[in-house]
Scaffold this motif. Sequence first.
Motif, mmCIF file in Angstrom:
data_model
loop_
_atom_site.group_PDB
_atom_site.id
_atom_site.type_symbol
_atom_site.label_atom_id
_atom_site.label_comp_id
_atom_site.label_asym_id
_atom_site.label_seq_id
_atom_site.Cartn_x
_atom_site.Cartn_y
_atom_site.Cartn_z
ATOM 1 N N UNK A 106 0.800 -1.210 0.000
ATOM 2 C CA UNK A 106 0.000 0.000 0.000
ATOM 3 C C UNK A 106 0.836 1.264 0.000
ATOM 4 N N UNK A 107 0.146 2.390 0.116
ATOM 5 C CA UNK A 107 0.798 3.696 0.056
ATOM 6 C C UNK A 107 0.340 4.587 1.206
ATOM 7 N N UNK A 108 1.207 5.501 1.564
ATOM 8 C CA UNK A 108 0.884 6.565 2.507
ATOM 9 C C UNK A 108 1.612 7.821 2.067
ATOM 10 N N UNK A 109 1.055 8.968 2.399
ATOM 11 C CA UNK A 109 1.763 10.222 2.182
ATOM 12 C C UNK A 109 1.907 10.942 3.514
ATOM 13 N N UNK B 286 10.725 3.770 -4.467
ATOM 14 C CA UNK B 286 9.419 3.589 -3.809
ATOM 15 C C UNK B 286 8.931 4.863 -3.116
ATOM 16 N N UNK B 287 9.854 5.642 -2.591
ATOM 17 C CA UNK B 287 9.507 6.862 -1.859
ATOM 18 C C UNK B 287 9.882 8.084 -2.684
ATOM 19 N N UNK B 288 9.099 9.152 -2.531
ATOM 20 C CA UNK B 288 9.394 10.411 -3.194
ATOM 21 C C UNK B 288 9.246 11.556 -2.201
ATOM 22 N N UNK B 289 10.296 12.340 -2.062
ATOM 23 C CA UNK B 289 10.256 13.505 -1.187
ATOM 24 C C UNK B 289 9.994 14.747 -2.025
ATOM 25 N N UNK C 112 6.746 16.822 2.101
ATOM 26 C CA UNK C 112 5.982 15.596 1.883
ATOM 27 C C UNK C 112 6.924 14.404 1.726
ATOM 28 N N UNK C 113 6.368 13.236 2.022
ATOM 29 C CA UNK C 113 7.028 11.985 1.689
ATOM 30 C C UNK C 113 5.957 11.034 1.176
ATOM 31 N N UNK C 114 5.974 10.795 -0.128
ATOM 32 C CA UNK C 114 5.058 9.836 -0.724
ATOM 33 C C UNK C 114 5.709 8.464 -0.655
ATOM 34 N N UNK C 115 5.029 7.535 -0.003
ATOM 35 C CA UNK C 115 5.575 6.194 0.200
ATOM 36 C C UNK C 115 4.689 5.181 -0.508
ATOM 37 N N UNK C 116 5.248 4.521 -1.502
ATOM 38 C CA UNK C 116 4.521 3.512 -2.266
ATOM 39 C C UNK C 116 5.162 2.142 -2.059
ATOM 40 N N UNK C 117 4.428 1.106 -2.429
ATOM 41 C CA UNK C 117 4.935 -0.269 -2.320
ATOM 42 C C UNK C 117 5.533 -0.524 -0.943
#
Length: 122
Positions: free
Chosen positions: A16-19, A67-70, A80-85
Amino acid sequence: QVQVVESGGGLVQAGGSLRLSCTASGLEFDVYAMGWFRQAPGKEREGVSCINWSGDSTYYADSVKGRFTISRDNPKNILYLQMNSLKPEDSGMYYCAAGRRFRASQYEYTYWGQGTQVTVSS
């Protein structure tokens, strides 16, 4: 008085993902490098990602690359920190921090939030 406040953590299933979001006040946000760090129970705090003042330079730990994008919104003073997979090993308390130099080391960061908990179930 400087305040750094994280939000967006929670419980998510693997894959899953969280931001995560981080707001910083009481400082000149757009001259500070910002970083995300995490700490799992029984482990030392580790660097996850950081971004320079303008947002055009970023760093990621090997464990989160791809997997992550700052990102940051300087007019709004938000990081922000977008966290996927997400994986179970991504679980931990996630901290946001501000520092004057763009470095991966947590020791370069001066102002810290209280953290937001991320739990990834398998």
